[in-house]
Design an enzyme around this catalytic site. Structure first.
Site, PDB file in Angstrom:
ATOM      1  N   HIS A 131       0.869  -1.182   0.000  1.00 48.08           N
ATOM      2  CA  HIS A 131       0.000   0.000   0.000  1.00 48.08           C
ATOM      3  C   HIS A 131       0.908   1.235   0.000  1.00 48.08           C
ATOM      4  O   HIS A 131       2.020   1.190   0.550  1.00 48.08           O
ATOM      5  CB  HIS A 131      -0.848  -0.056   1.278  1.00 48.08           C
ATOM      6  CG  HIS A 131      -1.913   0.969   1.401  1.00 48.08           C
ATOM      7  ND1 HIS A 131      -1.659   2.262   1.809  1.00 48.08           N
ATOM      8  CD2 HIS A 131      -3.251   0.897   1.207  1.00 48.08           C
ATOM      9  CE1 HIS A 131      -2.802   2.932   1.848  1.00 48.08           C
ATOM     10  NE2 HIS A 131      -3.780   2.136   1.491  1.00 48.08           N
ATOM     11  N   ASP A 208       3.120  -4.637   7.928  1.00 52.16           N
ATOM     12  CA  ASP A 208       1.936  -3.789   7.785  1.00 52.16           C
ATOM     13  C   ASP A 208       0.730  -4.678   8.091  1.00 52.16           C
ATOM     14  O   ASP A 208       0.360  -5.549   7.297  1.00 52.16           O
ATOM     15  CB  ASP A 208       1.891  -3.247   6.354  1.00 52.16           C
ATOM     16  CG  ASP A 208       0.600  -2.482   6.065  1.00 52.16           C
ATOM     17  OD1 ASP A 208      -0.392  -2.661   6.806  1.00 52.16           O
ATOM     18  OD2 ASP A 208       0.583  -1.731   5.081  1.00 52.16           O
ATOM     19  N   GLN A 211      -4.445  -5.002   6.997  1.00 49.85           N
ATOM     20  CA  GLN A 211      -5.415  -6.007   6.537  1.00 49.85           C
ATOM     21  C   GLN A 211      -5.269  -7.317   7.302  1.00 49.85           C
ATOM     22  O   GLN A 211      -6.231  -8.098   7.392  1.00 49.85           O
ATOM     23  CB  GLN A 211      -5.230  -6.280   5.026  1.00 49.85           C
ATOM     24  CG  GLN A 211      -5.404  -5.075   4.131  1.00 49.85           C
ATOM     25  CD  GLN A 211      -6.846  -4.575   4.068  1.00 49.85           C
ATOM     26  OE1 GLN A 211      -7.790  -5.286   4.401  1.00 49.85           O
ATOM     27  NE2 GLN A 211      -7.017  -3.331   3.666  1.00 49.85           N
ATOM     28  N   LYS A 234     -10.452  -0.884  10.450  1.00 49.45           N
ATOM     29  CA  LYS A 234     -10.681  -2.031   9.556  1.00 49.45           C
ATOM     30  C   LYS A 234     -11.035  -3.287  10.349  1.00 49.45           C
ATOM     31  O   LYS A 234     -11.223  -4.354   9.777  1.00 49.45           O
ATOM     32  CB  LYS A 234      -9.427  -2.297   8.712  1.00 49.45           C
ATOM     33  CG  LYS A 234      -9.096  -1.171   7.730  1.00 49.45           C
ATOM     34  CD  LYS A 234      -7.949  -1.573   6.848  1.00 49.45           C
ATOM     35  CE  LYS A 234      -7.239  -0.405   6.206  1.00 49.45           C
ATOM     36  NZ  LYS A 234      -7.997   0.229   5.112  1.00 49.45           N
ATOM     37  N   CYS A 373      -4.668   2.507  -3.681  1.00 46.61           N
ATOM     38  CA  CYS A 373      -3.388   2.960  -3.097  1.00 46.61           C
ATOM     39  C   CYS A 373      -2.297   1.929  -3.343  1.00 46.61           C
ATOM     40  O   CYS A 373      -1.435   1.697  -2.486  1.00 46.61           O
ATOM     41  CB  CYS A 373      -3.529   3.251  -1.603  1.00 46.61           C
ATOM     42  SG  CYS A 373      -4.747   4.490  -1.223  1.00 46.61           S
TER      43      CYS A 373
HETATM   44  N1  PLP Z   1      -1.785  -0.773   4.541  1.00 38.43           N
HETATM   45  C1  PLP Z   1      -2.728  -1.514   3.952  1.00 38.43           C
HETATM   46  C2  PLP Z   1      -2.388  -2.886   3.461  1.00 38.43           C
HETATM   47  C3  PLP Z   1      -4.013  -0.991   3.814  1.00 38.43           C
HETATM   48  O1  PLP Z   1      -4.965  -1.729   3.207  1.00 38.43           O
HETATM   49  C4  PLP Z   1      -4.300   0.314   4.289  1.00 38.43           C
HETATM   50  C5  PLP Z   1      -5.642   0.908   4.107  1.00 38.43           C
HETATM   51  O2  PLP Z   1      -6.348   0.585   3.192  1.00 38.43           O
HETATM   52  C6  PLP Z   1      -3.281   1.021   4.914  1.00 38.43           C
HETATM   53  C7  PLP Z   1      -2.039   0.446   5.023  1.00 38.43           C
HETATM   54  C8  PLP Z   1      -3.515   2.398   5.479  1.00 38.43           C
HETATM   55  O3  PLP Z   1      -4.298   2.258   6.607  1.00 38.43           O
HETATM   56  P1  PLP Z   1      -4.951   3.531   7.316  1.00 38.43           P
HETATM   57  O4  PLP Z   1      -5.805   4.197   6.294  1.00 38.43           O
HETATM   58  O5  PLP Z   1      -5.729   2.915   8.424  1.00 38.43           O
HETATM   59  O6  PLP Z   1      -3.865   4.401   7.779  1.00 38.43           O
END
Ligand code: PLP
Length: 416
Positions: A131, A208, A211, A234, A373
């Site tokens: 992401h 990360d 998810q 999430k 993203c």
């Molecule tokens: N990393 C992954 C794999 C994500 O799917 C997302 C959000 O869609 C993020 C990071 C960013 O998360 P946040 O918007 O909660 O900061």
């Protein structure tokens, strides 16, 4: 269509759905079918009530006053921290820094660890399925330190291509930052092996968990990662809830991220000393009500059982992969539900994902269309965007079937 027919996998989905007020609403005259939980999950009554109860009965700043409300607010906020630590397998609540979610957590590490530790020529190893929030903070840190970014490439079927890992992960690597579950491909990379490989060359490992943590049981003690980022919104929690897990010795060594109230021990004219961890990283008034709501979300997920949450996801993902392939959708990412999560990116006929999402909206179905993203993923597979359906504990096979039926309609309108 009955959306409550199942007891799917190990979850009583009909009972779960009754806890989510938003699932009672309609879109036009159609029942809402929410297939965008990878973007943000819906919230059960229990979470909404926990946040409202805090504001209605306990609202005060945490870690400030010595009157009753302030003590209650502090106790509730710290209880949420202890719950989050336990939920991810950390025995020490001080290893959890509360943040607004994964983006803030990753930036915290990029500022408070990377900018202090990295030197010219040091390397950060990422993957092409990250992401943007696990790419851009490292690009900025690399620009400031002279460090270099490297990427693990992807195979045609949406897995990490680890064939060149030995040339990518070397003694120059200081950090491996890898997603626990791809938000665009659904892939579950082999994070335990990758953390071990990073440690073998002396690098730290950041996972990360945006998810991963909502969908799969996670135990940081067993995983041995150095950092894990968590998005509360999430995993049934409020927006702007979440945290960073980091090994305590790292937090002790790291500089603060933001300066301000409560993160200090003493302030002099020319310098300050820092509060103990994790408070050193929590400057100013925090997202108290949101983290308390996240505590309620964790209670909810624990009552379901994370093994059951994962079993339901495997079940519904298998069903969706099968149905989507039956109608000829092109799926990006692995086709085996055991090695992936329930975020499924696809193209249907030649209908642009934005057109698809528009038509599905008319049927009450909410999916995401865009690059998610993950522009490196889009480039790798030669598409500007994909449609993405993603599932959580409240979704049913019937909803997947409704998606597939609505795709056929969209295909009739737009398809070649
Ligand atoms: N990393 C992954 C794999 C994500 O799917 C997302 C959000 O869609 C993020 C990071 C960013 O998360 P946040 O918007 O909660 O900061």
């Amino acid at each position: 269509m009955s959306v409550t027919r199942e007891r799917s996998g190990a979850l009583d989905v009909a009972r779960i759905r009754a806890d989510f007020p938003v699932l009672e609403r309609t879109v036009g005259d159609k029942p809402l079918i929410y297939l965008d939980s990878a973007a943000t999950s819906q919230k059960p009554r229990q979470v909404i009530q926990a946040e409202a109860d805090f504001y209605a009965h306990h609202n005060a700043n945490a870690h400030r006053g010595i009157y009753l409300l302030a003590e209650e607010a502090t106790a509730m906020y710290e209880e949420a921290r202890a719950k989050l630590a336990r939920f991810i397998g950390s025995p020490d609540p001080a290893t959890i820094v509360f943040t607004r979610g994964t983006t803030e957590s990753t930036n915290l590490v990029a500022y408070a660890w990377a900018r202090r530790e990295l030197r010219e020529g040091d390397e950060i190893l990422l993957t092409e399925m990250e992401h943007h929030s696990n790419i851009v903070p490292w690009q900025l840190a690399a620009r400031d330190t002279g460090a270099v970014l490297r990427y693990i490439p992807l195979t045609d079927d949406g897995l990490l291509d680890l064939s060149e890992l030995e040339t990518l992960l070397t003694e120059r690597t200081r950090l491996l930052a890898v997603t626990g579950m791809s938000n665009s491909l659904g892939t579950l990379p082999p994070i335990k092996e990758l953390v071990e490989a990073a440690h073998a060359v002396g690098a730290l490992a950041l996972v990360d968990g945006a998810q991963l943590v909502p969908h799969v049981p996670v135990d940081v003690t067993e995983l041995d990662c150095d950092f894990l980022t968590i998005s509360g919104h999430k995993m049934l929690g409020p927006t702007a809830s979440g945290g960073l897990y980091a090994k305590r010795e790292l937090l002790e060594r790291m500089d603060p991220f933001l300066g301000g109230g409560h993160m200090i021990e003493e302030v002099f004219h020319d310098r300050s000393t820092w509060n103990e961890v994790p408070f050193k990283f929590e400057a100013g008034t925090m997202n108290i009500a949101q983290e308390i709501g996240l505590g309620a979300a964790i209670d909810y997920l624990e009552a379901l059982g994370m093994d059951n949450v994962r079993a339901h996801e495997v079940h519904i993902t298998e069903h969706a992969l099968r149905r989507l392939q039956e109608v000829g959708a092109r799926i990006f990412g692995p086709l085996d539900a055991e090695v992936r999560g329930g975020a499924i990116s696809f193209w249907y006929k030649d209908v642009h994902p934005h057109d698809l999402a528009t038509i599905l909206n008319e049927e009450g179905i909410a999916i995401r269309a865009g690059h998610h993203c993950s522009q490196l993923v889009m480039r790798r597979y030669g598409v500007p965007a994909t449609a993405r359906a993603s599932f959580y504990v409240y979704n049913t096979d019937d909803e997947v079937d409704a998606l597939v039926e609505a795709l056929a309609k969209a295909g009739d309108v737009f398809g070649s």
